[in-house]
Design a protein around this motif. Structure first.
Motif, PDB file in Angstrom:
ATOM      1  N   LYS A 171       8.990   3.629   7.873  1.00 20.83           N
ATOM      2  CA  LYS A 171       8.096   3.595   6.719  1.00 20.83           C
ATOM      3  C   LYS A 171       8.076   4.939   5.994  1.00 20.83           C
ATOM      4  CE  LYS A 171       3.260   2.576   5.576  1.00 20.83           C
ATOM      5  NZ  LYS A 171       1.970   2.141   6.144  1.00 20.83           N
ATOM      6  N   SER A 212       4.767   3.729  -2.239  1.00 18.30           N
ATOM      7  CA  SER A 212       3.449   3.386  -1.720  1.00 18.30           C
ATOM      8  C   SER A 212       3.349   3.513  -0.206  1.00 18.30           C
ATOM      9  CB  SER A 212       3.110   1.961  -2.116  1.00 18.30           C
ATOM     10  OG  SER A 212       1.988   1.507  -1.391  1.00 18.30           O
ATOM     11  N   ALA A 247       0.845   1.998   1.128  1.00 14.11           N
ATOM     12  CA  ALA A 247      -0.089   0.888   1.373  1.00 14.11           C
ATOM     13  C   ALA A 247       0.226   0.206   2.695  1.00 14.11           C
ATOM     14  CB  ALA A 247       0.020  -0.126   0.238  1.00 14.11           C
ATOM     15  N   GLU A 248      -0.795  -0.235   3.343  1.00  8.55           N
ATOM     16  CA  GLU A 248      -0.592  -1.009   4.552  1.00  8.55           C
ATOM     17  C   GLU A 248       0.168  -2.275   4.195  1.00  8.55           C
ATOM     18  OE1 GLU A 248      -1.548   1.626   6.788  1.00  8.55           O
ATOM     19  OE2 GLU A 248      -1.492  -0.258   7.877  1.00  8.55           O
ATOM     20  N   GLY A 249       0.943  -2.787   5.155  1.00  7.67           N
ATOM     21  CA  GLY A 249       1.699  -4.008   4.921  1.00  7.67           C
ATOM     22  C   GLY A 249       0.785  -5.190   4.626  1.00  7.67           C
ATOM     23  N   SER A 250       1.277  -6.116   3.807  1.00 11.69           N
ATOM     24  CA  SER A 250       0.468  -7.285   3.461  1.00 11.69           C
ATOM     25  C   SER A 250       0.551  -8.343   4.558  1.00 11.69           C
ATOM     26  CB  SER A 250       0.960  -7.885   2.152  1.00 11.69           C
ATOM     27  OG  SER A 250       2.185  -8.560   2.373  1.00 11.69           O
ATOM     28  N   THR A 270       7.349  -6.651  -3.174  1.00 11.12           N
ATOM     29  CA  THR A 270       6.508  -5.465  -3.374  1.00 11.12           C
ATOM     30  C   THR A 270       6.573  -4.549  -2.149  1.00 11.12           C
ATOM     31  OG1 THR A 270       4.541  -6.438  -2.357  1.00 11.12           O
ATOM     32  CG2 THR A 270       4.886  -6.883  -4.707  1.00 11.12           C
ATOM     33  N   ALA A 275       4.138  -3.379  -0.430  1.00 13.18           N
ATOM     34  CA  ALA A 275       3.186  -3.851   0.594  1.00 13.18           C
ATOM     35  C   ALA A 275       3.761  -5.036   1.361  1.00 13.18           C
ATOM     36  CB  ALA A 275       1.857  -4.229  -0.054  1.00 13.18           C
ATOM     37  N   ASP A 276       4.419  -5.952   0.648  1.00 14.71           N
ATOM     38  CA  ASP A 276       5.056  -7.081   1.339  1.00 14.71           C
ATOM     39  C   ASP A 276       6.216  -6.595   2.209  1.00 14.71           C
ATOM     40  OD1 ASP A 276       3.319  -8.938   0.312  1.00 14.71           O
ATOM     41  OD2 ASP A 276       4.708  -9.740  -1.180  1.00 14.71           O
TER      42      ASP A 276
END
Lengths: 306, 306
Positions: B177, B188, B190-193, B229, B231-232
């Motif tokens: 990551k 990003s 961002a945490e994973g979706s 995305t 996150a995805d």
């Protein structure tokens, strides 16, 4: 006999290799930064490096690799598989740098053998080069492997690239070596040992590629409990990752007698060894020879059709 | 009724959690740096953090985790598996800090289910705690999982820890990551979706854990070709790694009806979800509750035998 002068290049993420060719001969070679390490624009970097080669009167330049990605000079959209040399040549993007025509080879996209999307840039040119250098590869179904940061397995059938599969073997190894606790017990950046590599190959063969992550932790446990040296540990980790990659390729490609390894240096030799350990004969094609032959093939197709 | 005052702590690589207990009650909690982030000696760090707790007159302190490793306060050599609470308690190392007795719980070593060496430090105390909290785990054969940087699967049989298996799932995910091109297409963090995670679980279930590295590259290809995305993509990568870990555990442990997940937060929830996707019921035990119960079990055994 063709004595035209052309500048050809492989401009990847981490390095640029440029050659000045006259007919089939390479007159000069120069190296430069990859597209992820540029301090000037791609055009200025290219023109500075070409320099006095312009005096030889080159007809044009042709470049393959990440130079054709969004982060490169100009985007050359992926050509879909199956793809022939002619189809790849037809999709080259034509631009100009200070009066010199420049052609950018597109990458390839495919639905890979696992049913997922996949991409390559630069390796397609090496594969076409291998077909050009070895007539036996131009008929029937063959598996080729291009070791690297993002290792590529490619299937060619009767001269077409039909599909390929990528695994980030080199990248994963480099990250684990540089940053993970698997390397703990010694800060050495020594290359992995041959004994460690052979042991890693054996372990993954015994246990299966599905246990890769669990075997990876042995790299640490054997250093703590068995005084495995850092060099053996890094060889072991490399053997696990490459062995798992080879096992998975055999699994989806099916029975194979021979594989063509395109590349050079220690990494290509490790793939030859890992294939041999599973009973598969590997013949190696030099990476530079393959990219030069591939760029020649593409220019010949372009010149014939333009 | 026992009203003795004891300081108990879990001192891992990345954090220290200390509790002041009176009998079965926790009176205070304080957090400090892990052993890999110390700026002072372990002894000074510990005494500074304990501070005014000394005024309550604690009998002693007991600590588990990386504090007992070579890089910690003092080395508490690994106890071999199979191991009971009593055997682990008997191997605790006794030192002293400014007059306060301090006991350091040893880690465990084993020959893991893949026939390789394996180690843990801190998780053994959580496992003993889970046995203390859930009587059903104290007879028969059970599988427990402790999600984390170095994910542990542990087998307990009739109250003994018989073997365990580590995979560096959390560490590999964090490296990919933070540093790999698989995260490209967006910076990003961002945490994973949840949608990405479910998709990753499905892909690894379809293809098998032996294709993990090849499926990993889809994280990049789907961003380039399908506008996945960030996150995805990170959820997808997490689903692949955790799904492969769960598949491998099922493979060596054999048929299982239920698994006990020890931990808390999003990572434990992802393991519960991944196990449910393979038809296995998972019951979760809170990580803090498990470590407190485990330290109580060990002190009770020590006090009974000393």
């Amino acid at each position: 006999m063709d004595q035209s002068i052309v500048i050809v290049g492989d401009w990847g993420g981490s390095r640029l290799r440029l050659w000045l060719r006259q007919g089939k001969s390479v007159i000069h070679r120069r190296d430069g930064p990859g597209v992820t390490a540029l301090t000037d624009s791609p055009e200025k970097t290219f023109l500075d490096l070409v320099g006095d080669w312009r005096e030889a009167g080159p007809d044009y330049a042709i470049l393959c690799g990440m130079v054709g990605s969004r982060m490169g000079w100009t985007e050359a959209p992926y050509a879909p598989c199956p793809a022939t040399t002619g189809q790849i040549a037809a999709r080259a993007v034509r631009i100009e740098a200070a009066g010199l025509p420049v052609r950018i080879v597109p990458g390839l996209s495919c639905v890979n053998p696992l049913g997922g999307p996949d991409v390559m840039r630069g390796e397609e040119t090496q594969i076409l080069g291998a077909l050009s250098l070895d007539a036996a590869l131009r008929s029937g179904r063959h598996l080729l492997v291009l070791p690297g940061t993002h290792n590529k397995w490619a299937v060619v059938e009767d001269g077409q690239i039909t599909t390929f599969l990528t695994a980030p073997i080199g990248e994963t190894f480099a990250l684990l070596k540089a940053h993970s606790t698997l390397g703990a017990g010694g800060g050495s950046l020594a290359e992995g040992s041959a004994a460690g590599f052979a042991r890693g190959l054996t372990r993954i063969a015994e246990q299966g590629a599905g246990r890769l992550t669990h075997l990876m932790f042995e790299t640490r446990a054997r250093q703590l409990l068995e005084a495995m040296t850092p060099a053996d540990a890094m060889g072991f980790l490399s053997g696990l990752l490459i062995g798992a990659d080879v096992a998975a390729a055999r699994d989806w490609f099916g029975p194979m007698e021979a594989v063509t390894v395109i590349g050079d240096g220690p990494l290509a030799a490790l793939y030859v060894q890992a294939l041999a350990a599973t009973g598969v004969t590997a013949s190696a094609v030099d990476g530079d020879a393959a990219v030069l032959a591939g760029l020649s093939m593409i220019t010949r197709h372009q010149d014939a059709s333009s």
